[in-house]
Scaffold this active site. Structure first.
Site, PDB file in Angstrom:
ATOM      1  N   VAL A  71       4.465  27.615  37.334  1.00  0.00           N
ATOM      2  CA  VAL A  71       3.952  28.718  36.520  1.00  0.00           C
ATOM      3  C   VAL A  71       4.757  28.788  35.227  1.00  0.00           C
ATOM      4  O   VAL A  71       5.991  28.815  35.245  1.00  0.00           O
ATOM      5  CB  VAL A  71       4.045  30.052  37.279  1.00  0.00           C
ATOM      6  CG1 VAL A  71       3.617  31.210  36.388  1.00  0.00           C
ATOM      7  CG2 VAL A  71       3.176  30.009  38.537  1.00  0.00           C
ATOM      8  N   CYS A 121      21.004  27.576  52.724  1.00  0.00           N
ATOM      9  CA  CYS A 121      22.416  27.721  53.086  1.00  0.00           C
ATOM     10  C   CYS A 121      22.899  26.602  53.997  1.00  0.00           C
ATOM     11  O   CYS A 121      24.107  26.403  54.154  1.00  0.00           O
ATOM     12  CB  CYS A 121      22.650  29.072  53.758  1.00  0.00           C
ATOM     13  SG  CYS A 121      22.301  30.475  52.674  1.00  0.00           S
ATOM     14  N   ASP A 166      16.271  36.076  44.776  1.00  0.00           N
ATOM     15  CA  ASP A 166      17.307  35.680  43.820  1.00  0.00           C
ATOM     16  C   ASP A 166      16.885  35.837  42.364  1.00  0.00           C
ATOM     17  O   ASP A 166      17.712  35.649  41.472  1.00  0.00           O
ATOM     18  CB  ASP A 166      17.707  34.217  44.059  1.00  0.00           C
ATOM     19  CG  ASP A 166      18.445  34.020  45.368  1.00  0.00           C
ATOM     20  OD1 ASP A 166      18.658  35.001  46.096  1.00  0.00           O
ATOM     21  OD2 ASP A 166      18.813  32.859  45.669  1.00  0.00           O
ATOM     22  N   ALA A 204      12.028  34.736  49.944  1.00  0.00           N
ATOM     23  CA  ALA A 204      11.370  35.997  49.594  1.00  0.00           C
ATOM     24  C   ALA A 204       9.855  35.837  49.553  1.00  0.00           C
ATOM     25  O   ALA A 204       9.115  36.674  50.079  1.00  0.00           O
ATOM     26  CB  ALA A 204      11.889  36.508  48.253  1.00  0.00           C
TER      27      ALA A 204
END
Length: 445
Positions: A80, A42, A280, A11
């Site tokens: 972070v 995957c 996710d 993403a």
């Protein structure tokens, strides 16, 4: 405008690439806790099974490429730990030096993905207990296999099944311990029993309705203790699912789903101005359920990330949602599902009916045909398609994709008959199996 993205995989980097492609000269900083960017998670089980030669084959673009070719300030080892929406900063630790950092953003994307779940079992820190979510995880498993004969897999979902196949393929004995009553819980039990039969036929030991309680061993794991017994093992793979990596957002005011996923709207925006989320770590709007869901898949992460990036630079793109489509290979079978299962339809209070049929993937008279077990679920009052589950050899992927498209466009069962699908004996029957099901269901009415 400074765009900051937390997370350097599907993403996050889909978003970063859309920003730099569509806004030349944009200042983009990506913060990745690990040291590898943009790889195909995957494919990891198939590296263990030696079907893919090296984990590096899964890397789509290197960190250096993002920096030199695309001008992205791609940082590695940046963890972070805090987001301050008022002062518009992210802060945390540089993992190698433990130095602190603080970075200002104008627009922020959270794409931190998910983390493998390891319940609080006694002995969980023993050597030989692994998860598989990252390339370092995978390399650790491979390095640990030399003297391993018996592998115990905790969890019978997609990852557990894929890893069982790949362990068997390299000569290991595989055992699956599943706390539920069936493997592959996204399927209905009548379909999942076919998966269990196939697993056992391939030599996989399957233990259902058993819950792991602890692990024992001196330095290395040697035994798995459950509520029903104990099992000798040389290695343990925990495949108990993933949870959104979002705990560092506590106190930010960002709204979360009950499972910890960040709630986003159709533009991938959170409820906090200038903060987006994708992949996710975020919710996924389910078109059939008509509510926010959590089905973490690479396809969805890439789509959401792409749209989030475009929206961050001022475009107005909508994420149209998912229908819950997935497929996996398990030895000689393909396991495909899209839309709702019976269990999900019941939970939503939908009055439904089902149609189950055996079919061949190609013309029945053509050599090499393989059988598919097919199950369709549809709304009882108007025959609106709700979902489907297909298990078999060749041809499962084609039918699942056709059915996923039909679900996206809210087609009815009988409307499958109107589809103009490809036909030649080596590829299909004159009536595709989905259309055969529609014909027979119509004849029953």
């Amino acid at each position: 405008m400074h765009y900051v993205i937390i997370g350097g995989d599907a993403a996050g980097m889909s978003a970063a690439m859309e920003i730099v492609r569509n806004q030349p000269g944009a200042q983009v900083t990506t913060l990745e806790k690990g040291h590898i960017y943009s790889y195909g998670q995957c494919g990891l089980p198939y590296v263990v099974g030696k079907q893919i030669a090296s984990s590096t084959d899964l890397i789509a673009r290197s960190v250096e490429m993002f920096r030199s070719k695309y001008g992205i300030d791609a940082k590695t080892g940046y963890e972070v730990t805090d987001v301050d929406p008022i002062h518009k900063t992210v802060s945390g630790n540089i993992t190698q030096t433990r130095d602190k950092f603080i970075i200002h953003y104008d627009r922020l994307l959270i794409a931190t993905g998910g983390t493998s779940v390891i319940p609080n079992w006694d002995g969980r820190h023993l050597l030989g207990i692994h998860t598989i979510k990252t390339i370092p995880n995978t390399e650790a498993i491979i390095a640990d296999l030399a003297n391993v004969r018996q592998v115990t897999i905790v969890g019978g979902g997609y990852i557990g099944l894929e890893m069982a196949e790949n362990f068997v393929s390299i000569g290991k004995k595989a055992r699956i311990i599943q706390r539920g009553a069936q493997l592959a819980s996204i399927f209905d039990n009548d379909v999942a029993c076919l998966i269990e039969e196939h697993a056992k036929a391939k030599g996989v030991e399957v233990l259902l309705n058993e819950e792991v309680q602890s692990f024992t061993g001196d330095i290395r794991v040697s035994e798995v203790i459950t509520d029903k017994g104990s099992y000798q093992t040389d290695l343990v793979l925990v495949a108990a699912g993933i949870e959104p990596t979002t705990s560092f957002l506590n106190g930010t005011g960002i709204q979360m789903h009950s499972n910890g996923a960040i709630i986003v709207n159709k533009h991938l925006e959170t409820n906090v101005e200038n903060i987006y989320a994708a992949g996710d770590c975020a919710t996924h709007f389910h078109r059939i359920k008509q509510l926010n869901d959590y089905i973490p898949l690479g396809t969805t992460a890439n789509k959401q990330g792409r749209l989030a990036g475009l929206n961050m630079i001022g475009q107005n793109n909508e994420f149209k949602g998912i229908v819950g489509t997935s497929i996996m290979k398990f030895f000689d079978l393909s396991l495909g599902k899209t839309g709702l299962s019976e269990k999900e339809a019941e939970q939503l209070g939908i009055s439904y009916d089902i149609h189950v049929q055996e079919a061949t993937d190609i013309a029945g008279y053509y050599p090499g045909k393989e059988t598919m077990h097919m199950k369709l679920i549809y709304r009882k009052d108007d025959q609106l398609l709700l979902g489907g589950q297909i298990i078999g050899g060749n041809g499962v992927d084609k039918r699942i994709d056709v059915l996923a498209t039909a679900l996206y466009h809210r087609m009815t069962f009988s409307e499958l008959l109107d589809l103009d699908l490809a036909y030649a004996p080596p590829y299909n029957g004159v009536w595709d199996p989905l259309q055969q099901m529609a014909k027979r269901n119509t004849a029953k009415k």
